[in-house]
Write an enzyme that holds these catalytic residues in place. Sequence first.
Site, PDB file in Angstrom:
ATOM      1  N   CYS A  78       0.845  -1.188   0.000  1.00 55.48           N
ATOM      2  CA  CYS A  78       0.000   0.000   0.000  1.00 55.48           C
ATOM      3  C   CYS A  78       0.884   1.243   0.000  1.00 55.48           C
ATOM      4  O   CYS A  78       1.793   1.360   0.825  1.00 55.48           O
ATOM      5  CB  CYS A  78      -0.906  -0.019   1.233  1.00 55.48           C
ATOM      6  SG  CYS A  78      -1.913   1.476   1.421  1.00 55.48           S
ATOM      7  N   CYS A  81       0.398   3.094   3.639  1.00 55.21           N
ATOM      8  CA  CYS A  81       0.838   2.558   4.940  1.00 55.21           C
ATOM      9  C   CYS A  81       1.849   1.420   4.833  1.00 55.21           C
ATOM     10  O   CYS A  81       2.271   0.889   5.849  1.00 55.21           O
ATOM     11  CB  CYS A  81      -0.368   2.118   5.761  1.00 55.21           C
ATOM     12  SG  CYS A  81      -1.185   0.651   5.094  1.00 55.21           S
ATOM     13  N   CYS A 126      -7.182  -1.307   1.361  1.00 53.37           N
ATOM     14  CA  CYS A 126      -6.134  -1.770   2.266  1.00 53.37           C
ATOM     15  C   CYS A 126      -6.793  -2.028   3.619  1.00 53.37           C
ATOM     16  O   CYS A 126      -7.498  -1.164   4.143  1.00 53.37           O
ATOM     17  CB  CYS A 126      -5.046  -0.709   2.394  1.00 53.37           C
ATOM     18  SG  CYS A 126      -3.801  -1.122   3.648  1.00 53.37           S
ATOM     19  N   CYS A 129      -5.213   0.669   6.408  1.00 54.25           N
ATOM     20  CA  CYS A 129      -5.524   2.109   6.419  1.00 54.25           C
ATOM     21  C   CYS A 129      -6.823   2.456   5.704  1.00 54.25           C
ATOM     22  O   CYS A 129      -7.257   3.605   5.749  1.00 54.25           O
ATOM     23  CB  CYS A 129      -4.373   2.908   5.820  1.00 54.25           C
ATOM     24  SG  CYS A 129      -4.180   2.725   4.034  1.00 54.25           S
ATOM     25  N   CYS A 150      -8.115  -5.785 -10.156  1.00 54.54           N
ATOM     26  CA  CYS A 150      -7.737  -4.681 -11.034  1.00 54.54           C
ATOM     27  C   CYS A 150      -7.397  -3.485 -10.138  1.00 54.54           C
ATOM     28  O   CYS A 150      -8.295  -2.867  -9.566  1.00 54.54           O
ATOM     29  CB  CYS A 150      -8.903  -4.381 -11.968  1.00 54.54           C
ATOM     30  SG  CYS A 150      -8.526  -3.188 -13.245  1.00 54.54           S
TER      31      CYS A 150
END
Length: 163
Positions: A78, A81, A126, A129, A150
């Site tokens: 991510c 984070c 995510c 976060c 995707c």
Amino acid sequence: MKSLSLIVLLSMVFSCNTSAQKKDDQLQNKTAFKVTKTDAEWKAQLTDDQYQVLRKAATERPFSSPLNNNHSKGTYVCAACKTPLYKSEHKFDSGTGWPSFDRVIEGNVAFSTDTTIGYMRNEEHCATCGGHLGHVFDDGPRATTGKRHCINGDALEFVPAKS
């Protein structure tokens, strides 16, 4: 009397608040995540494109991410984070213009329902976060999972494998 019954029935149907809706509300409010920041903190940390994708659920233009053609071994994390989300061995060329994977790193990606364009899609976030990643579809490689995750390249950073 029939009119009153119909009105009561319709109000019950449209006011239902299922556990799935509560889950979606948590994702939208971003309050259930380990990493939470103010809007100003996210804007200071992320590039404008990352902010628009991760915090405002924007979609980058197809074929605009250098990660789309990345074929190196490593892990996609991510961008907000640094939580590991996808492994390079699960990446494939979907031809759609976005980095695509046939599976996630279990426990690190959360899912919700997105209806912003008029029909239901499975949205990915995510799990640490709450950042918007992209969507998952059922048109991926049949030889593996059949799923196509995707993902916006702006939501990701690539960490090369150590040699």
